[in-house]
Structure formats: C-alpha cells, structure tokens
Design an enzyme around this catalytic site. Structure first.
Site, PDB file in Angstrom:
ATOM      1  N   HIS A 172     -44.869 -10.804   6.744  1.00 28.36           N
ATOM      2  CA  HIS A 172     -43.591 -10.541   7.396  1.00 28.36           C
ATOM      3  C   HIS A 172     -43.713 -10.493   8.913  1.00 28.36           C
ATOM      4  O   HIS A 172     -42.783 -10.035   9.578  1.00 28.36           O
ATOM      5  CB  HIS A 172     -42.992  -9.233   6.873  1.00 28.36           C
ATOM      6  CG  HIS A 172     -42.578  -9.298   5.431  1.00 28.36           C
ATOM      7  ND1 HIS A 172     -41.965  -8.252   4.772  1.00 28.36           N
ATOM      8  CD2 HIS A 172     -42.680 -10.301   4.507  1.00 28.36           C
ATOM      9  CE1 HIS A 172     -41.711  -8.595   3.518  1.00 28.36           C
ATOM     10  NE2 HIS A 172     -42.147  -9.828   3.334  1.00 28.36           N
TER      11      HIS A 172
ATOM     12  N   ASP B 257     -46.529  -8.417   3.220  1.00 26.90           N
ATOM     13  CA  ASP B 257     -45.628  -7.630   4.060  1.00 26.90           C
ATOM     14  C   ASP B 257     -46.072  -7.789   5.510  1.00 26.90           C
ATOM     15  O   ASP B 257     -46.681  -8.800   5.852  1.00 26.90           O
ATOM     16  CB  ASP B 257     -45.627  -6.154   3.620  1.00 26.90           C
ATOM     17  CG  ASP B 257     -44.293  -5.464   3.892  1.00 26.90           C
ATOM     18  OD1 ASP B 257     -43.888  -5.404   5.063  1.00 26.90           O
ATOM     19  OD2 ASP B 257     -43.655  -4.982   2.931  1.00 26.90           O
TER      20      ASP B 257
END
Length: 455
Positions: free
Chosen positions: A300, A277
C-alpha cells in the site's frame, strides 16, 4: 644554551598538543553504533593502588631497589590485564535444550536469553544455521546487564495455534532492552496464513516488536509471512533498521512491513519490502524518521498515518523518505488523517522517488475513512503542513496521479511540489495524468506535471 636546547622541543610539543586537542569538537548530534564488536561500556579506572588492593602507604621495611623494580613490574602487568578487551560470552540456544525438531523450543530460548541478559561482560546469543526453531509467543525482557547481540543464522518459525497468543497477540516481543543488535542473515517466519484467513484489524497480531528499546540495530534479516504486522518499533529511541528483506503475498491482509509508532531517531535504510499492506507506516508520537533506499511493492505504499482516529490527538514530525522505488502499489507516498482528530503532521520530505504503475502516487487524504459505514463530517482535523515533494517521477496506474484532499477547516499549508513528473501508465498521444486538489496552500518549483487546476 643546554637548557634552551632541551626546553625548546618540549615547548613546541606542548603547543602542538594544545592545538590538536583544543580544535577538536565532538558532534553533539551524532549517534552511532559500534561496528564489528559487541558494545562495551567504558570502564572507569580508579587509582591503581586502590583498584588492585595494593596499599599506597610507604613500605619503610623494604627499601630494596630490586624489590621496588619487581613491584612496579607487577603493577604494570595488572594494568595491562585490566585494559584487555572483555570478550563477550557466546550463548547457544542448543546448549539450553533447543532441539529444532518441529516441537516448541520456547523454554530453551527463554533460558538462553535470561543467561545472556544477565552477563556483565556482554553476550552473543546464537541461533544456529540450517535449523528451524518453532516458538510460541515469547518475551525477551530487559534491562540486561550489558550489551547483547542476537545472531539469528537459522530460522525462527511461529507456532500456528492461535490460543497461544494471550498477551495482546504478540509473538517475538523485545521489551526495555538497551544496546541490542539483532542480525545474522537468518529468517523470522510468522507462519501467518491461518491468521490471514481470519483477518481482523482489531488487536492486530504483531510478529516482531521492539518496545521501549534504545540504541537498537536490526540488520540483515529476512522477515516473512507475518501474522499481521511484520516489524514494529514502539516507544523506541535511536534505532537503525538496515538491509532487511520483508515479504508476504500481496493479498495478505494487514501485513505492514515496518511500523513506527511513538519512536524517535530511527533510520530505515536499504530495505526491500513486499507485503499486503503499507511497506512503511509511521504513526503518532514518531519524530526524526528517515527512510532511505527503500524498495516497496506490492503493498500500500509508504504512509504517514492513519492519524487522529476516534477524535484522538496525533503528532508526527521531521520525516524524510529519500531514494525510494515503488512498483505496483495501491498508493505511493501518502499522508492519511481522520476527520475529528487534532495535532499535526509537519516537516515532511518525500524526495528522489521513482513510481512504476502506482495508483495514487502522491496523496494527502484528510478525509480518510476506513470503516464500513460512512464517516460523519467533523470540523477538527490533524494539521498537515510543511511538506515537500521533490524529484518524484514515474507512471500512475490511476487517472489521478496527484490528490491533495485537505480539510476545509484546517487546510494543508506549506505544500511544495518541485520537479514532479507523473504520467499515465498506459499513455496515449496527448494523454496526461490528472491532479485533484482541494483546500491546500500550494507552491511550485521547477517543472510539475500534473499541476493542480485549483487549490
């Protein structure tokens, strides 16, 4: 003549001292942590007669000069002992029953923490090397009586029974501790694979959380395979997070690397973050955040937000991301806000950043919607303003390398692009990356590629 000879050097000395001390100005904004030694609170010494229990009444019964000489020597001896540095206690978790034998060592860690936290002379709490200690969720609560150093040389590993997580799904939780250093080069292993199989964004499990801590330093640790978020700073003030190695598989869900929420004056430096993430996520209530020398990917990217979910107010300001390298991430540097929110994200700098095969290298998304059903269109929005993108170079895995999707009601204001050069990863002759820009007040400085066709 003799008087002049004696007084002149004294006068010169006094003038020099006045000049030296008068010119000194302490920087009122400088915040630093002591290096190499446990922090010691300054001791205020009262006049030595009262401090050491010696009466300051004249002793008319003992005028002997020899006794007076011995008396003065005793006073200086006591003063020297008082000035000696206080040696912090060394507290080993093994001395409180930790076995590192595959069974739960939580109670031993609780007892060791309580003992170290109660020390008025400072303490160094040691987790020995070459051992693996298994812990259930545990609270390390303050305030402590003095500064504390937690030296993690070995490995701390989470138990896998989800029923142990009864307090908001948190594992290692440091609460209301001041002047704390956590270091040592060891490993914190969240043992998160069973969590990833049952991943849910509601009630995220947090591996390591610092809550309402101040003057905090977390450095030189390897944090891996968190249940979900690896390292969270919430409502903290004056934080240094240095030389951390945060890793989890790229497909591990919701495993943010470093999460900053409601925290002020935090410096994240020289960290390698490879997770599933956001490498770094900065959310509401955070101010004066600096991230320098960050290696990110997979993951991310580096995100501000999301902000404004559920029509909430969110405030983020004074953020600098400098000297970062992102590789293979699904986003680069991102600001994401929900429709319907309020507040601001302002005074933000992304500078000196290299992108390698990054999707969405530069993105502002004021229509962020992370849910299964479509988000309804709303008028209000978190205001995004005063954002600088400077010296950002590299390759984009997506055709659109620059996406500024701002609110029609609250357009992005004061967005500056300076010396930006982004090109497609699989570049053919005459191929250039694309830019998509809507509802943004934009300025260019230097060479910018790709440029927005409309703003």
């Amino acid at each position: 003549m003799i008087l002049k000879t004696l007084c002149l050097p004294l006068l010169i000395t006094l003038i020099s001292l006045s000049t030296c001390f008068g010119s000194y100005r302490e920087d009122p904004f400088h915040i630093d942590f002591p290096e190499g030694h446990a922090y010691r609170r300054p001791t205020a010494y009262h006049p030595y007669f009262r401090t050491f229990g010696v009466s300051n009444q004249r002793n008319n019964n003992n005028p002997n000069p020899a006794n007076l000489f011995n008396y003065n020597n005793e006073i200086w001896s006591r003063l020297d002992r008082a000035r000696a540095p206080v040696t912090p206690k060394v507290v080993n978790v093994d001395d409180f029953g930790a076995k590192a034998n595959g069974r739960d060592d939580s109670q031993a860690f609780k007892k060791a923490w309580k003992y170290a936290c109660s020390s008025s002379q400072g303490a160094i709490l040691v987790v020995p090397k070459n051992k693996i200690y298994r812990l259930k969720p545990i609270d390390f609560s303050g305030p402590c009586k003095s500064a504390l150093v937690l030296k993690i040389y070995g490995t701390i590993k989470a138990t896998v029974d989800h029923s142990d997580y009864k307090n908001g799904r948190r594992w290692l939780y440091f609460d209301n501790v001041q002047n704390l250093r956590v270091e040592g080069g060891g490993v914190i292993n969240g043992n998160g694979r069973t969590w990833w199989q049952k991943s849910c964004k509601i009630n995220k499990a947090l591996a390591v959380t610092f809550y309402e801590c101040s003057n905090l330093r977390v450095a030189g640790l390897r944090i891996k395979n968190a249940q979900q978020m690896h390292l969270t700073f919430q409502k903290c003030v004056n934080v240094k997070a240095y030389n951390l190695f945060v890793i989890a598989p790229g497909n591990s869900p919701n495993t943010d690397g470093i999460h900053v929420t409601e925290t002020q004056n935090i410096n994240i430096k020289n960290c390698v973050i490879r997770t599933g993430d956001d490498c770094i996520s900065i959310v509401s209530g955070s101010k004066n955040v600096r991230a320098t020398g960050i290696t990110c990917g997979p993951g991310h990217g580096i995100s501000i937000g999301s902000l404004g979910a559920g029509n909430s107010a969110a405030y983020v300001s004074n953020v600098i991301v400098n000297k970062a390298t992102l590789s293979g991430t699904t986003n680069g540097v991102r600001i994401k806000t929900w429709q319907g929110g309020s507040g601001y994200a302002k005074n933000i700098k992304f500078q000196n950043i290299v992108m390698h095969n990054v999707s969405n290298p530069i993105i502002i998304d004021q229509n962020y919607c992370d849910q299964q059903k479509p988000c309804s269109k709303q008028v209000s929005a978190v205001q995004v303003s005063n954002v600088l993108y400077q010296n950002i170079r590299g390759t984009s895995a997506s055709n659109v390398a620059l996406k500024l999707d701002c609110s029609q009601s609250f357009p992005c204001r004061g967005i500056f692009l300076q010396d930006v050069a982004l090109r497609p990863q699989q570049q053919q002759e005459e191929d250039i990356a694309e830019a998509s820009c809507a509802n943004v007040r934009l300025s260019y400085r230097g060479n910018v590629s790709p440029p927005c066709s409309s703003s």
